[in-house]
Scaffold this motif. Structure first.
Motif, PDB file in Angstrom:
ATOM      1  N   GLU A   1      57.685  34.648  25.560  1.00  0.00           N
ATOM      2  CA  GLU A   1      57.382  36.073  25.452  1.00  0.00           C
ATOM      3  C   GLU A   1      58.020  36.849  26.599  1.00  0.00           C
ATOM      4  OE1 GLU A   1      53.493  39.045  25.163  1.00  0.00           O
ATOM      5  OE2 GLU A   1      53.240  36.868  25.096  1.00  0.00           O
ATOM      6  N   GLY A   2      58.743  37.902  26.239  1.00  0.00           N
ATOM      7  CA  GLY A   2      59.355  38.767  27.236  1.00  0.00           C
ATOM      8  C   GLY A   2      60.637  38.232  27.840  1.00  0.00           C
ATOM      9  N   ALA A   3      61.103  37.066  27.375  1.00  0.00           N
ATOM     10  CA  ALA A   3      62.314  36.482  27.955  1.00  0.00           C
ATOM     11  C   ALA A   3      63.558  37.205  27.462  1.00  0.00           C
ATOM     12  CB  ALA A   3      62.413  35.004  27.602  1.00  0.00           C
ATOM     13  N   GLU A   4      64.540  37.302  28.334  1.00  0.00           N
ATOM     14  CA  GLU A   4      65.868  37.777  27.930  1.00  0.00           C
ATOM     15  C   GLU A   4      66.529  36.654  27.135  1.00  0.00           C
ATOM     16  OE1 GLU A   4      70.253  38.541  29.939  1.00  0.00           O
ATOM     17  OE2 GLU A   4      68.466  38.525  31.220  1.00  0.00           O
ATOM     18  N   VAL A   5      67.023  36.964  25.954  1.00  0.00           N
ATOM     19  CA  VAL A   5      67.601  35.945  25.088  1.00  0.00           C
ATOM     20  C   VAL A   5      69.125  36.012  25.132  1.00  0.00           C
ATOM     21  CG1 VAL A   5      67.780  35.069  22.733  1.00  0.00           C
ATOM     22  CG2 VAL A   5      65.583  35.952  23.574  1.00  0.00           C
TER      23      VAL A   5
END
Length: 428
Positions: free
Chosen positions: A36-40
């Motif tokens: 959750e909330g990670a830069e992909v």
């Protein structure tokens, strides 16, 4: 630091996996990962490698900032996928004291594009007459463990023996620029058919091979470690192979340009092809590739040697020796070793990351791409193929032998302890 999820990368060229970075560390490696909330970062089809490590870089600072600085050199390194480089000692002043190596070390830490580990000089002023402050450099904040007079050979056997004995006490290594000076006086290119036809002073293979033979025997006698810089001849390969068969503690490196280019290019008289050691024959090139594949040669090192325009744009005899290499190294290795089937991407990771980190003692680098390891990583678009344009280099210098040449592969992302230094091919 935010989390980064690298999705669908071929880790070391194997089956696609996701890699989750949390702060400075790889948190998880697997398939179908979410955060959750990670830069992909979408990495489908790309190869993920441990951050590259270069055991042989010339950053020129202090003293020749017109060629390169620690800042521009480390930016070039990040562009090429490197997270650590070892800076050679032939600066002005020479890095032969604790004060100079600490200056270079701190400049590297301040700029942050990659880690910089100084290499200390073996002899005072690179003059080959008196041992430099090896112990003081090792005990300094820089913690120097690799020593080299690169650019010059430690040609005196007694001095070389003393250096090997000294560094043995703290597990250090002497990296030798193998060039017998008496055999290379006036030399401008490889000694052979091409030099004879062009009337240029020849640089015989034996000038390299004789020093390597002497030094592996000295290392055996002393029980110390020796590393051979920029090995370039088929004969040198055989000497190192023999030394390893005897259990001598020797390692060796080859440059990308010696894996690809030959002395036939000197027929153009273009000084961009003038380098030390010189470009050799096709037979040598093939022997070097085979030796890198079978492990006789341990690593690839760039010998990144930047020069300002005026030092290269002149007649052959007056031109400086050297080529920039940080930003093209991985592409040349893909061209010569991976695309030819001689190495897998896992083999590239071993020779351009794990083993150079081991030889130089680069803590936190060259580690496996697995949970709990430092997030020093490089993402490569291996399907890319394009022409080399030095105008886009991050290096301050442009003396590349590959201008206009089509090469495969492009580094798209580099992470240093979880911090992106290169994103979509652009420096952060």
């Amino acid at each position: 630091m935010s989390k980064i999820l690298i999705r669908g990368a071929k880790v070391l060229g194997h089956d696609p996996q996701d890699v989750l970075i949390d702060g400075e560390t790889i948190a998880e490696v697997g398939t179908g990962l979410t955060a959750e909330g990670a830069e992909v970062v979408e990495a489908e089809g790309k190869v993920l490698l441990p951050g590259l490590v270069d055991l042989h870089t010339h950053l020129r600072e202090p003293g020749r900032e017109d060629s390169e600085t620690v800042l521009t050199g480390t930016r070039a390194a990040a562009s090429g996928g490197f997270t650590a480089v070892f800076a050679m000692a032939n600066t002005f002043p020479v890095a032969d004291t604790a004060g100079v190596v600490e200056q270079v070390y701190r400049l590297g830490r301040d700029h942050g594009y990659c880690d910089v580990q100084p290499i200390g000089a073996v002899t005072v002023g690179l003059e080959g007459r008196k041992l430099a402050e090896l112990g003081a450099m090792h005990e300094s904040a820089a913690g120097v463990t690799v020593f080299s007079d690169d650019g010059k050979c430690v040609h005196d056997a007694v001095i070389m023996r003393r250096a090997l004995e000294y560094v043995k006490a703290f597990g250090g290594v002497v990296a030798q620029h193998a060039q017998e000076p008496r055999l290379t006086e006036g030399a401008e290119m490889n000694e052979g058919v091409v030099s004879a036809e062009l009337g240029l002073g020849g640089w015989p293979a034996v000038a390299e091979e004789s020093i390597i033979a002497r030094d592996v025997l000295l290392a055996e006698h002393v029980g110390s470690r020796v590393h051979i810089c920029h090995l370039s001849t088929a004969g040198s390969v055989e000497i190192v192979r023999w030394a390893k068969s005897r259990g001598i503690d020797v390692t060796a490196e080859v440059t990308p340009h010696h894996l690809l280019l030959t002395d036939e290019l000197v027929r153009t008289y273009n000084p961009v092809y003038k380098v030390n050691p010189p470009l050799r024959t096709e037979r040598d090139v093939l022997a070097l590739r085979e030796a890198l594949a079978d492990g006789t040669i341990d690593i690839v090192a760039t010998d990144h040697a930047p020069h300002p325009h005026e030092d290269k744009d002149c007649e052959w005899a007056a031109a400086a020796m050297g080529m920039v290499g940080l930003e093209t190294a991985l592409s040349v290795v893909q061209e010569t070793m991976v695309d030819t089937g001689l190495l897998t991407w896992a083999g590239v990771a071993e020779r351009m990351s794990a083993k150079p980190a081991e030889i130089g003692g680069a803590d936190g680098h060259g580690r496996p791409v697995s949970a709990g390891e430092p997030a020093n990583l490089t993402l490569v678009d291996t399907a890319y193929r394009g022409s080399v344009d030095p105008a886009g280099f991050a290096s301050r210098s442009r003396n590349t032998p590959y201008e206009g040449r089509e090469l495969p592969g492009r580094v798209t992302h580099t992470w240093l302890r979880g911090k992106a230094t290169l994103v979509d091919g652009k420096l952060t």
